[in-house]
Scaffold this active site. Structure first.
Site, PDB file in Angstrom:
ATOM      1  N   SER A   1      -0.886  -1.793 -10.371  1.00  0.00           N
ATOM      2  CA  SER A   1      -1.569  -1.794  -9.079  1.00  0.00           C
ATOM      3  C   SER A   1      -2.277  -3.132  -8.821  1.00  0.00           C
ATOM      4  O   SER A   1      -1.667  -4.191  -8.939  1.00  0.00           O
ATOM      5  CB  SER A   1      -2.540  -0.612  -9.008  1.00  0.00           C
ATOM      6  OG  SER A   1      -2.899  -0.317  -7.678  1.00  0.00           O
TER       7      SER A   1
ATOM      8  N   ASP B   1       5.480   7.095  -4.428  1.00  0.00           N
ATOM      9  CA  ASP B   1       4.146   6.496  -4.478  1.00  0.00           C
ATOM     10  C   ASP B   1       3.469   6.609  -3.109  1.00  0.00           C
ATOM     11  O   ASP B   1       3.999   6.136  -2.104  1.00  0.00           O
ATOM     12  CB  ASP B   1       4.284   5.023  -4.888  1.00  0.00           C
ATOM     13  CG  ASP B   1       2.973   4.403  -5.321  1.00  0.00           C
ATOM     14  OD1 ASP B   1       1.934   4.754  -4.749  1.00  0.00           O
ATOM     15  OD2 ASP B   1       3.005   3.558  -6.230  1.00  0.00           O
TER      16      ASP B   1
ATOM     17  N   HIS C   1       1.956   6.911  -8.091  1.00  0.00           N
ATOM     18  CA  HIS C   1       1.407   5.574  -8.328  1.00  0.00           C
ATOM     19  C   HIS C   1       0.996   5.362  -9.790  1.00  0.00           C
ATOM     20  O   HIS C   1       0.655   4.245 -10.176  1.00  0.00           O
ATOM     21  CB  HIS C   1       0.197   5.347  -7.413  1.00  0.00           C
ATOM     22  CG  HIS C   1      -0.250   3.914  -7.328  1.00  0.00           C
ATOM     23  ND1 HIS C   1       0.589   2.890  -6.934  1.00  0.00           N
ATOM     24  CD2 HIS C   1      -1.453   3.325  -7.613  1.00  0.00           C
ATOM     25  CE1 HIS C   1      -0.062   1.746  -6.962  1.00  0.00           C
ATOM     26  NE2 HIS C   1      -1.303   1.981  -7.378  1.00  0.00           N
TER      27      HIS C   1
END
Length: 368
Positions: free
Chosen positions: A192, A319, A347
């Site tokens: 991320s 996601d 995610h």
């Protein structure tokens, strides 16, 4: 088959015979008790209260002993099963692992790899704790994973409101790379917003990084901010700074925001829509606020340093935090050396698809 296998088979057979013997004994005692009850019925009428009590206790003792034996046996079976799963965990995991059919080849290949250190970097709100499954998987195949807490994350005690730059946020990684011997390199994996730390490291320590793997991460180009990657979901940075309900004003409401944290009831839908409930529960009690400065800072990336790094991108198909379209846009605008996809992952593939992620990481590690 191994000696352990036959030893466990004999052990299980012995256990089976012992429980059958106990059950047979139970039937015998029950049968004899019924018979004795009839015989003792008339006899008990002639006895006093204390004598009848002693007789009842004598009849009860064998059954109590049998009950205890059966209970202990059941407990031992549960304990033995647990131990079996633990001591045989490597074997059982490999049976379901995508690498199972090529275990020997993979292990032989990984033994020949020069750089085996893998540094795992978490995303916003997370900490080193989120990599616990991957650490176990990677260690099993002889690699050397290390999960770092970025500044103000995980168990790092720094107040996130004091972290204002990407360099400060990346300090644990910077220290690690600075102390790395000259002849060593590492593989970086960033999740991320942790992707910004990967890019920062590639720009400042290109000679110490073998490969950089962006896991549904902010793989930005020169002059971009990590926040820009989330613009589709969150709007412009300027608007977010003014209107967002997730902002934290650590220096007072009249001062610029210092951090942010998405509300927990929204996190589940954004980050964990495919993750096991136990991992979601772990995240709910472990996640912390994220310093705002590092994700709104523009990165300065040069072709001579960042541009020479070997980058790989792992996309997640289900996601909700960083949509597949945005991930596709990232790899299209800033093409890496290789792109991999994990189907059905949210995610957080280290929770929702750990074996698929493990397989991909091993595949990238083996790329010459």
């Amino acid at each position: 088959m191994s000696t352990n296998f036959f030893r466990e088979e004999r052990y299980r057979e012995g256990k089976k015979q012992s429980i059958e013997s106990l059950l047979a004994l139970q039937d015998k005692i029950v049968s004899e008790t019924k018979k004795d009850t009839k015989d003792n019925g008339s006899r008990s009428k002639r006895m006093g209260r204390s004598q009848r009590k002693m007789l009842a206790e004598e009849e009860l003792l064998p059954r109590q002993a049998l009950s205890i034996a059966l209970h202990q046996h059941q407990l031992s079976r549960r304990f033995d099963g647990s131990m079996s799963r633990r001591t045989g965990s490597t074997s059982s995991r490999r049976h379901t692992d995508p690498l199972a059919n090529n275990d020997k080849k993979v292990l032989e290949s990984l033994e020949k790899i020069k750089f085996k250190k893998i540094i795992l970097l978490h995303g916003e709100g997370f900490g080193a704790w989120c990599w616990y499954k991957m650490i176990a998987h990677l260690e099993e195949v002889g690699l050397q994973p290390t999960a770092l807490d970025l500044t103000g994350s995980g168990i790092d005690i720094t107040d996130t409101n004091t972290v204002t730059t990407l360099a400060e946020y990346s300090q644990p990684l910077i220290r690690y790379l600075e102390n790395l011997p000259e002849d060593e390199k590492v593989i970086l994996v960033g999740h991320s917003s942790g992707g910004a730390c990967l890019s920062y490291a590639l720009e400042h320590f290109p000679e110490k990084i073998s490969k950089a793997i962006y896991l549904c991460a902010t793989m930005v180009s020169n002059g971009q901010r990590p926040f820009d990657v989330f613009a589709k979901e969150l709007g412009s940075a300027e608007r977010f700074m003014k209107e967002s309900q997730f902002l934290i004003h650590g220096n007072g409401k009249d001062k610029p925001p210092t951090g942010f944290m998405i509300e927990k009831h929204l996190m589940k839908g954004l980050y964990f829509n495919q993750s096991p409930t136990k991992d979601v529960a772990l995240a709910m009690v472990s996640m912390r606020s994220t310093p705002l400065g590092p994700i709104i800072e523009k990165l300065s990336l040069t072709p001579e340093k960042y541009g020479t790094g070997r980058r790989f991108y792992v996309q997640t198909s289900d996601d909700c935090a960083l949509s597949p379209d945005v991930q596709e846009k990232l790899v299209r605008e800033n093409p890496p050396e290789g792109v991999f996809k994990i189907k059905g992952s949210d995610h957080c593939p280290f929770f929702s698809k750990p074996q698929s992620l493990h397989r991909i990481l091993i595949e990238i590690v083996q790329i010459p």
